[in-house]
Design a protein around this motif. Structure first.
Motif, mmCIF file in Angstrom:
data_model
loop_
_atom_site.group_PDB
_atom_site.id
_atom_site.type_symbol
_atom_site.label_atom_id
_atom_site.label_comp_id
_atom_site.label_asym_id
_atom_site.label_seq_id
_atom_site.Cartn_x
_atom_site.Cartn_y
_atom_site.Cartn_z
ATOM 1 N N THR A 144 -17.643 0.947 -25.159
ATOM 2 C CA THR A 144 -18.176 -0.393 -24.926
ATOM 3 C C THR A 144 -17.086 -1.431 -24.681
ATOM 4 O O THR A 144 -17.389 -2.571 -24.334
ATOM 5 N N TYR A 145 -15.823 -1.039 -24.854
ATOM 6 C CA TYR A 145 -14.719 -1.973 -24.615
ATOM 7 C C TYR A 145 -13.444 -1.208 -24.310
ATOM 8 O O TYR A 145 -13.165 -0.167 -24.919
ATOM 9 N N GLU A 146 -12.670 -1.732 -23.360
ATOM 10 C CA GLU A 146 -11.346 -1.194 -23.062
ATOM 11 C C GLU A 146 -10.451 -2.357 -22.669
ATOM 12 O O GLU A 146 -10.789 -3.144 -21.782
ATOM 13 N N THR A 199 -19.571 3.479 -29.299
ATOM 14 C CA THR A 199 -20.738 3.659 -30.145
ATOM 15 C C THR A 199 -20.591 5.004 -30.847
ATOM 16 O O THR A 199 -19.777 5.846 -30.451
ATOM 17 N N ARG A 200 -21.395 5.218 -31.871
ATOM 18 C CA ARG A 200 -21.299 6.484 -32.594
ATOM 19 C C ARG A 200 -21.786 7.649 -31.744
ATOM 20 O O ARG A 200 -21.604 8.811 -32.096
ATOM 21 N N PRO A 229 -24.095 -0.649 -24.611
ATOM 22 C CA PRO A 229 -24.219 0.701 -25.177
ATOM 23 C C PRO A 229 -24.975 1.667 -24.273
ATOM 24 O O PRO A 229 -24.894 2.876 -24.452
ATOM 25 N N SER A 230 -25.691 1.141 -23.279
ATOM 26 C CA SER A 230 -26.380 1.991 -22.305
ATOM 27 C C SER A 230 -25.438 2.471 -21.208
ATOM 28 O O SER A 230 -25.845 3.212 -20.317
ATOM 29 N N ASP A 231 -24.161 2.043 -21.234
ATOM 30 C CA ASP A 231 -23.118 2.399 -20.272
ATOM 31 C C ASP A 231 -23.138 1.514 -19.029
ATOM 32 O O ASP A 231 -22.370 1.734 -18.099
ATOM 33 N N GLY A 284 -28.346 -2.759 -31.313
ATOM 34 C CA GLY A 284 -28.594 -1.885 -32.444
ATOM 35 C C GLY A 284 -27.551 -0.803 -32.604
ATOM 36 O O GLY A 284 -27.585 -0.034 -33.559
ATOM 37 N N ALA A 285 -26.611 -0.722 -31.667
ATOM 38 C CA ALA A 285 -25.613 0.342 -31.696
ATOM 39 C C ALA A 285 -24.611 0.138 -32.825
ATOM 40 O O ALA A 285 -24.249 -0.983 -33.161
#
Length: 241
Positions: A159-161, A153-154, A178-180, A116-117
Motif C-alpha cells: 500500500t506504500y513505497e 496489508t496482512r 488495499p484492493s491494489d 478495514g485492512a
C-alpha cells in the motif's frame, strides 16, 4: 446524541446509551455525501452496514449479528479485512535494501478506517544515531527512518513505497488502496515538501485531482482543490486509512 468532527471526514453522527455506541451511525464527507452507515447494539455492529462511493453508489455491504459478519459478507474481501481480527496466517513483509548504518524494522501497525485492512509499516531505521530525531524533524522521538520504506496489508498487498531522509519523505512515492488500485503518486523534495505533479485517484480508478507543487507550494490543480490543499498539511490527504 453526539455529532463530532473527524479529521478524515467532514462529520459523523453517533448515538450512545450509557456511554456505549448504541443505535444509528452515519459518516459524511466534505461534500455532504454519505460514506458509511449502519447500526450498533451495545457497542457491536448489528444488521446491514453500507459503505458508499463518493457518487452515492454502494461500495460494500456487510451484515452482522452481535458484531460477527455472516458467511456471505466474509466472501467480500473488504468485510474480511475489516472484521476478521485473527487471520490464520499473517503475511511477513519482505526486507528492504537498507543503506549502511540502518537496519530493516517493522515501525508500526494500524487498521484502516475505511479499508478495514491491517497495515504493517516497514522502514530502514538508523542504528547508530540513538532513539531521538534531530532537532526540527517531524518525529521528535522514536526510530529515525532513513532510506526505503514500504507498507503492506496482512494479505500481502503493498500500500506504500517510498523513501525517507531523517524521518521526512523524499523522492518518488507511490500509494495503493488495499484492493491494489493506485491511490497517489508524486515526488518529495527535502524537508518533506511536495514537488512536481501529484495525482490522486478514487478506488474505482477515477482521478480525484492532479496537483502541481513547487517546493511545497501549490501552483496548479485540476479536479478537487480541497484534496490538493489537504496535501499541503497531510501525508495522505485521501481518506482510506
Amino acid at each position: 446524541m453526539r455529532v463530532s468532527e473527524d479529521y478524515l471526514l467532514d462529520s459523523l453522527l453517533v448515538t450512545f446509551r450509557s456511554g456505549v455506541r448504541h443505535g444509528p451511525y452515519k459518516e459524511w464527507n466534505s461534500k455532504g455525501k454519505l460514506t458509511r452507515e449502519g447500526n450498533f447494539v451495545e457497542g457491536k455492529y448489528e444488521g446491514i452496514w453500507l459503505w458508499y462511493y463518493y457518487n452515492g453508489r454502494i461500495r460494500h455491504r456487510c451484515t452482522f449479528e452481535q458484531g460477527v459478519a455472516d458467511a456471505t459478507s466474509m466472501k467480500d474481501d473488504f468485510c474480511a479485512h475489516w472484521f476478521d481480527p485473527d487471520p490464520s496466517e499473517d503475511f511477513e513483509p519482505p526486507p528492504l535494501d537498507c543503506p549502511d548504518g540502518t537496519t530493516f524494522q517493522e515501525v508500526g501497525r494500524h487498521r484502516g478506517v475505511f479499508s478495514g485492512a491491517h497495515i504493517t509499516s516497514t522502514a530502514c531505521v538508523v542504528t547508530d544515531g540513538g532513539e531521538s530525531s534531530p532537532e526540527g524533524d517531524v518525529n521528535k522521538s522514536g526510530p529515525i527512518k532513513e532510506g526505503p520504506a514500504a507498507d503492506y496489508t496482512r494479505r500481502g498487498v503493498k500500500t506504500y513505497e517510498g523513501r525517507y531522509e531523517k524521518n521526512r519523505p523524499i523522492g518518488r512515492e507511490t500509494r495503493w488502496y488495499p484492493s491494489d488500485q493506485l491511490l497517489s503518486e508524486g515526488g518529495w523534495l527535502g524537508e518533506g515538501r511536495r514537488h512536481g505533479e501529484w495525482t490522486f485517484w478514487w478506488e474505482n480508478g477515477e482521478i480525484i485531482a492532479t496537483c502541481t507543487f513547487e517546493k511545497g507550494a501549490l501552483v496548479k490543480f485540476e479536479g478537487d482543490k480541497k484534496t490538493c490543499m489537504d496535501a499541503l498539511q497531510k501525508e495522505v490527504p485521501v481518506p482510506i486509512y
